[in-house]
Motif scaffolding. Structure first.
Motif, mmCIF file in Angstrom:
data_model
loop_
_atom_site.group_PDB
_atom_site.id
_atom_site.type_symbol
_atom_site.label_atom_id
_atom_site.label_comp_id
_atom_site.label_asym_id
_atom_site.label_seq_id
_atom_site.Cartn_x
_atom_site.Cartn_y
_atom_site.Cartn_z
ATOM 1 N N ASP A 1 0.804 -1.218 0.000
ATOM 2 C CA ASP A 1 0.000 0.000 0.000
ATOM 3 C C ASP A 1 0.840 1.272 0.000
ATOM 4 O O ASP A 1 0.308 2.375 0.083
ATOM 5 C CB ASP A 1 -0.955 0.015 1.195
ATOM 6 N N ALA B 1 3.147 2.117 2.269
ATOM 7 C CA ALA B 1 3.682 2.453 3.581
ATOM 8 C C ALA B 1 5.103 1.902 3.733
ATOM 9 O O ALA B 1 5.453 0.886 3.124
ATOM 10 C CB ALA B 1 2.782 1.896 4.677
ATOM 11 N N TYR C 1 8.073 0.617 6.535
ATOM 12 C CA TYR C 1 8.299 0.109 7.884
ATOM 13 C C TYR C 1 9.792 -0.099 8.081
ATOM 14 O O TYR C 1 10.460 -0.682 7.228
ATOM 15 C CB TYR C 1 7.568 -1.219 8.092
ATOM 16 N N VAL D 1 7.096 3.771 11.278
ATOM 17 C CA VAL D 1 6.123 3.578 10.216
ATOM 18 C C VAL D 1 5.833 4.908 9.530
ATOM 19 O O VAL D 1 5.586 5.925 10.204
ATOM 20 C CB VAL D 1 4.811 2.976 10.761
ATOM 21 N N ARG D 2 5.887 4.903 8.198
ATOM 22 C CA ARG D 2 5.466 6.070 7.425
ATOM 23 C C ARG D 2 4.310 5.636 6.534
ATOM 24 O O ARG D 2 4.527 4.970 5.518
ATOM 25 C CB ARG D 2 6.606 6.629 6.575
ATOM 26 N N PRO D 3 3.065 5.987 6.882
ATOM 27 C CA PRO D 3 1.922 5.590 6.053
ATOM 28 C C PRO D 3 2.021 6.169 4.648
ATOM 29 O O PRO D 3 2.688 7.184 4.416
ATOM 30 C CB PRO D 3 0.721 6.167 6.809
ATOM 31 N N SER D 4 1.379 5.527 3.714
ATOM 32 C CA SER D 4 1.374 6.007 2.338
ATOM 33 C C SER D 4 0.840 7.428 2.281
ATOM 34 O O SER D 4 -0.168 7.757 2.898
ATOM 35 C CB SER D 4 0.503 5.091 1.476
ATOM 36 N N GLU E 1 2.273 10.047 3.549
ATOM 37 C CA GLU E 1 2.894 10.877 4.581
ATOM 38 C C GLU E 1 4.351 11.149 4.228
ATOM 39 O O GLU E 1 4.950 10.476 3.381
ATOM 40 C CB GLU E 1 2.801 10.177 5.938
ATOM 41 N N SER F 1 -1.996 -7.949 2.313
ATOM 42 C CA SER F 1 -1.780 -6.847 3.251
ATOM 43 C C SER F 1 -1.046 -7.297 4.507
ATOM 44 O O SER F 1 -0.575 -6.465 5.280
ATOM 45 C CB SER F 1 -3.126 -6.221 3.646
ATOM 46 N N ARG G 1 -1.137 -3.233 10.449
ATOM 47 C CA ARG G 1 -0.088 -2.289 10.043
ATOM 48 C C ARG G 1 1.042 -2.174 11.066
ATOM 49 O O ARG G 1 1.544 -1.099 11.343
ATOM 50 C CB ARG G 1 -0.687 -0.912 9.746
#
Length: 434
Positions: free
Chosen positions: A273, A275, A277, A287-290, A292, A313, A334
């Motif tokens: 997705d 992101a 990790y 963690v950097r989410p998609s 961000e 996922s 996540r």
């Protein structure tokens, strides 16, 4: 009496394996998890005592011991250690040790790859994710300098003519999934003061060089080329005391450094997705989410690897069996929590093909003695990894019933922890040995 015997057994096991570092070119201190294409039930784990194989999505596990994986090497078995594993686009496994060995039968046989000159050291291997025949290797020559060489038969043999040659130290090489023919590599000068990202858009015929924002003694490694965008590359820059994530989204023209920590990263994942990790042995996960720009930190397992089966996922992570309760775990939220998939103490034994059963019998006996694992039914000989029944008891581990004691477990923990000194000496790394 049991405590003293177990300590002797673990020391013998450590001596059998030898001092080594385990995993891939990006993390000399990391384990690795792999999901071979075309085999939706199969999982590989590259550990520092062999290649673990599950044919049941992690429900049961067998292994090919490290001594057998490196049996094709010309080095003495006591000195032959696998530094990391790669899986080709057709599911073959390539192991980088003193030499390169390759298995096309799920870990049963490991013939050595040809084409390398005497005295050469293989520092990195990467298999093209789209072309099962194309594999690259970084080679350090006996007289200094380093080269990138190619195989056009899936890693069975490598060409003697180099695609790239430099007096500097090449540190990593990777091939884009989304852009055929696009290759990236990293290098550093002998002093470590100047680091560069190399790029070829024509499968290694021509190369361009972009300076990396290095400072002091730097160790530049490629974490991943974005699977959907060949211009986006994720790198780490390790200095010995700090580690940082570098990201370029324009093929190396500019770089962003969104994360810097004291210590060293040990795991990285660019999830499906988008992101990101990043894990550390200290039990920290970033963690950097998609979408961000920055990373958020949270407490997590003592991660030694991260991975994800394409199209899924679910996140997989290699943890500390004693501190985290698992050797391989999964997260469906996540990375906020991980559930146990497997502990090393649940291994059923060597792969059931006769070659591995014979070669790894003594190794398996020592692991059983140390961890108190009762012998499972070996099942019929064959190439399958999960023949021989399911786990015995509630979770397949007999440590408590066998009376295994804390001193033996602590020594086995030391055995399964990373030993980086061999990798440092072999590749010219300047980081201190642990």
């Amino acid at each position: 009496m049991r405590s003293r015997w177990n300590i002797v057994a673990v020391v013998s096991l450590v001596a059998l394996i030898g001092t080594r570092a385990g995993a891939n070119g990006a993390f000399p201190d990391e384990f690795s998890v792999h999901f071979p294409p075309g085999a939706p039930q199969r999982i590989f784990i590259g550990a520092n005592f062999g290649l673990l194989v599950s044919e049941a999505q992690g429900a049961t596990w067998r292994y090919s011991c490290e001594a057998w994986v490196t049996m094709g090497s010309s080095a003495a078995l006591s000195a032959a250690n696998v530094y990391y594993y790669q899986v080709t686009a057709d599911g073959a496994i390539i192991a980088d040790s003193v030499e390169v060995t390759r298995s096309a039968d799920v870990g049963c046989t490991w013939p050595p790859s040809g084409g390398f000159s005497a005295g050469a050291t293989i520092a990195d291997v990467f298999a093209d994710p789209n072309d099962a025949t194309f594999v690259l290797a970084i080679v350090f020559g006996g007289e200094g300098g380093s080269t990138i060489v190619a195989s056009h038969d899936g890693g069975r043999t490598f060409e003697t003519t180099a695609l790239y040659t430099t007096p500097d130290l090449l540190k990593g090489v990777e091939i884009s999934r989304s852009t055929p023919g696009l290759i990236y590599a990293t290098k550093v000068t002998a002093t470590g003061s100047n680091a560069a990202l190399l790029k070829s858009t024509d499968r290694g015929t021509h190369w361009s060089e972009m300076a990396l924002p290095a400072s002091g003694q730097s160790e530049p490694r490629i974490l991943a080329v974005d699977p959907n965008d060949g211009k986006t590359v994720y790198l780490r820059l390790f200095t010995g005391t700090t580690d940082s994530i570098l990201i370029t989204t324009d093929g190396g023209e500019t770089f962003d450094r969104p994360l810097v920590v004291s210590g060293a990263f040990t795991a990285f994942l660019r999830a499906d997705d988008g992101a990101l990790y990043v894990g550390m042995l200290e039990g920290r996960i970033f963690v950097r989410p998609s979408g961000e720009l920055r990373f958020a930190e949270r407490a997590g397992p003592h991660l030694r690897c991260l991975g994800q089966r394409p199209g899924s996922s679910r996140i997989y992570g290699c943890g500390d069996m004693f501190l985290d309760g698992f050797s391989l775990g999964t997260s469906d939220d996540r990375g906020q929590t991980f559930q146990t998939v497997m502990k090393f103490s649940e291994l059923l034994g060597p792969l059931t093909c006769s070659s591995v059963k014979t070669a790894c019998a003594a190794h398996w006996e020592r692991i059983q003695q140390v961890l108190g694992i009762a012998s499972p039914d070996a099942g019929p000989a064959g190439s399958g990894s999960d023949a021989g029944g399911a786990r015995s008891g509630s979770n397949g581990s007999h440590c408590s019933s066998a009376g295994i004691d804390g001193s033996a477990l602590l020594l086995f923990l030391l055995f399964t922890r990373t030993k980086r000194s061999s990798r440092s000496r072999r590749s010219g790394d300047r980081r201190p040995a642990s």
